[in-house]
Design an enzyme around this catalytic site. Structure first.
Site, PDB file in Angstrom:
ATOM      1  N   LYS A  14      19.235 -13.490  27.130  1.00  0.00           N
ATOM      2  CA  LYS A  14      18.700 -12.479  28.044  1.00  0.00           C
ATOM      3  C   LYS A  14      18.495 -13.074  29.449  1.00  0.00           C
ATOM      4  O   LYS A  14      18.816 -12.434  30.436  1.00  0.00           O
ATOM      5  CB  LYS A  14      17.376 -11.911  27.503  1.00  0.00           C
ATOM      6  CG  LYS A  14      17.543 -11.214  26.148  1.00  0.00           C
ATOM      7  CD  LYS A  14      16.277 -10.505  25.699  1.00  0.00           C
ATOM      8  CE  LYS A  14      15.216 -11.436  25.162  1.00  0.00           C
ATOM      9  NZ  LYS A  14      15.504 -12.037  23.853  1.00  0.00           N
ATOM     10  N   ARG A  91       9.347  -4.671  23.279  1.00  0.00           N
ATOM     11  CA  ARG A  91       9.720  -5.353  22.050  1.00  0.00           C
ATOM     12  C   ARG A  91       9.254  -4.578  20.821  1.00  0.00           C
ATOM     13  O   ARG A  91       9.598  -4.951  19.713  1.00  0.00           O
ATOM     14  CB  ARG A  91       9.063  -6.721  22.029  1.00  0.00           C
ATOM     15  CG  ARG A  91       9.972  -7.887  22.443  1.00  0.00           C
ATOM     16  CD  ARG A  91       9.140  -9.102  22.232  1.00  0.00           C
ATOM     17  NE  ARG A  91       9.732 -10.376  22.175  1.00  0.00           N
ATOM     18  CZ  ARG A  91       9.961 -11.196  23.182  1.00  0.00           C
ATOM     19  NH1 ARG A  91       9.819 -10.791  24.411  1.00  0.00           N
ATOM     20  NH2 ARG A  91      10.369 -12.420  22.963  1.00  0.00           N
ATOM     21  N   ARG A 125      18.081 -25.835  23.623  1.00  0.00           N
ATOM     22  CA  ARG A 125      17.708 -25.457  24.992  1.00  0.00           C
ATOM     23  C   ARG A 125      16.718 -26.443  25.614  1.00  0.00           C
ATOM     24  O   ARG A 125      15.761 -26.850  24.985  1.00  0.00           O
ATOM     25  CB  ARG A 125      17.091 -24.056  24.941  1.00  0.00           C
ATOM     26  CG  ARG A 125      16.536 -23.571  26.260  1.00  0.00           C
ATOM     27  CD  ARG A 125      16.393 -22.087  26.300  1.00  0.00           C
ATOM     28  NE  ARG A 125      15.399 -21.543  25.391  1.00  0.00           N
ATOM     29  CZ  ARG A 125      15.151 -20.237  25.280  1.00  0.00           C
ATOM     30  NH1 ARG A 125      15.831 -19.363  25.995  1.00  0.00           N
ATOM     31  NH2 ARG A 125      14.230 -19.810  24.449  1.00  0.00           N
ATOM     32  N   ARG A 160      10.913 -25.898  25.619  1.00  0.00           N
ATOM     33  CA  ARG A 160       9.813 -24.949  25.513  1.00  0.00           C
ATOM     34  C   ARG A 160       9.053 -25.258  24.242  1.00  0.00           C
ATOM     35  O   ARG A 160       9.652 -25.574  23.228  1.00  0.00           O
ATOM     36  CB  ARG A 160      10.392 -23.525  25.422  1.00  0.00           C
ATOM     37  CG  ARG A 160      10.470 -22.830  26.754  1.00  0.00           C
ATOM     38  CD  ARG A 160      11.201 -21.540  26.656  1.00  0.00           C
ATOM     39  NE  ARG A 160      10.628 -20.618  25.683  1.00  0.00           N
ATOM     40  CZ  ARG A 160      11.001 -19.355  25.572  1.00  0.00           C
ATOM     41  NH1 ARG A 160      11.916 -18.866  26.366  1.00  0.00           N
ATOM     42  NH2 ARG A 160      10.474 -18.557  24.660  1.00  0.00           N
ATOM     43  N   ARG A 171       9.658 -16.013  15.290  1.00  0.00           N
ATOM     44  CA  ARG A 171      10.121 -15.145  16.384  1.00  0.00           C
ATOM     45  C   ARG A 171      11.243 -14.234  15.902  1.00  0.00           C
ATOM     46  O   ARG A 171      11.313 -13.064  16.271  1.00  0.00           O
ATOM     47  CB  ARG A 171      10.579 -15.992  17.572  1.00  0.00           C
ATOM     48  CG  ARG A 171       9.392 -16.619  18.309  1.00  0.00           C
ATOM     49  CD  ARG A 171       9.791 -17.842  19.123  1.00  0.00           C
ATOM     50  NE  ARG A 171      10.645 -17.544  20.239  1.00  0.00           N
ATOM     51  CZ  ARG A 171      11.417 -18.452  20.848  1.00  0.00           C
ATOM     52  NH1 ARG A 171      11.438 -19.698  20.418  1.00  0.00           N
ATOM     53  NH2 ARG A 171      12.158 -18.114  21.870  1.00  0.00           N
TER      54      ARG A 171
END
Ligand code: AMP
Length: 214
Positions: A14, A91, A125, A160, A171
């Site tokens: 996103k 969401r 990431r 993160r 998640r």
């Protein structure tokens, strides 16, 4: 003026897709609820402290907290004048209903990727601790090892805190639980558009224009 929602599981890309849209529609305002929470967390604001325990566990922050935050942001002049990309909101169905009372949106882009890619993107990431540019150990490394392409700083591998396997599973659970009714809601209103997000970096400006309908 476009009012867009980017929707998809964690790791769907996103943030990356938002940057690609912004290159084509430079004035559009990018609003990422996750980024707003992380910024508040870093500055230890009351909002950040409220969100922290949920984010650490990979759970959703309560609807009322997020909805108030997004309402404030969408009521600012820039978003009203230039349109917006909502990244990470809504969401839940309740958030979608609340959004419809704040403003009408044009499209919900549903970014679709395989589970395998999700795990690679999230667990690989990392970001530059100097300028925030995002990289990926597997799919998007720096050109020169250890040096940020954007600002030239030496990169300290900074992940993160919620990008670990256990939190990712929560998640994904949160996503799967809420996605169906939300997708149905936008489909019913003729606002759903599916995007194969396996390799959005190969999209041309014309591809992007076609997707967002300009
Ligand atoms: P993201 O950067 O979009 O992956 O969001 C990171 C975390 O922020 C999520 O796991 C949630 O804890 C919280 N968050 C972000 N957006 C929302 C939202 N719309 N509703 C509830 N929680 C959110």
């Amino acid at each position: 003026m476009k009012k867009l929602i980017l929707f998809g599981p964690p790791g769907a890309g996103k943030g990356t897709f938002s940057s690609q849209i912004k290159k084509v529609v430079t004035e559009i305002v990018h609003i990422s609820t996750g980024d707003i929470f992380r910024e508040n967390l870093k500055n230890e604001t009351p909002l950040g402290l409220k969100a922290k325990s949920y984010m650490d566990k990979g759970e959703l922050v309560p609807d009322e907290v997020v909805i108030d935050m997004v309402r404030d942001r969408l009521n600012k002049e820039d978003a009203k004048k230039s349109g917006f990309i909502l990244d990470g909101f809504p969401r839940t169905l309740h958030q979608a209903e609340a959004l419809s009372e704040i403003t009408e949106v044009d499209l919900l882009l549903l970014l679709q990727v395989s589970r395998d890619i999700i795990f690679k993107r999230i667990l690989g990431r990392y970001s530059c601790n100097n300028c925030g540019e995002i990289y990926n150990k597997y799919t998007l490394p720096t050109k020169v090892e250890g040096i940020c392409d954007k600002c030239g700083a030496e990169i300290k591998f900074e992940q993160r805190s919620d990008d670990n396997e256990e939190t990712l599973k929560s998640r994904l659970d949160a996503y799967e639980k809420n996605a169906k009714p939300l997708i149905k809601y936008y489909k019913k209103r003729g606002k759903l558009k599916k995007v194969d997000a396996t390799d959005t970096l190969s999209f041309t400006d014309d591809d992007i224009k076609q997707i967002i309908g300009i």
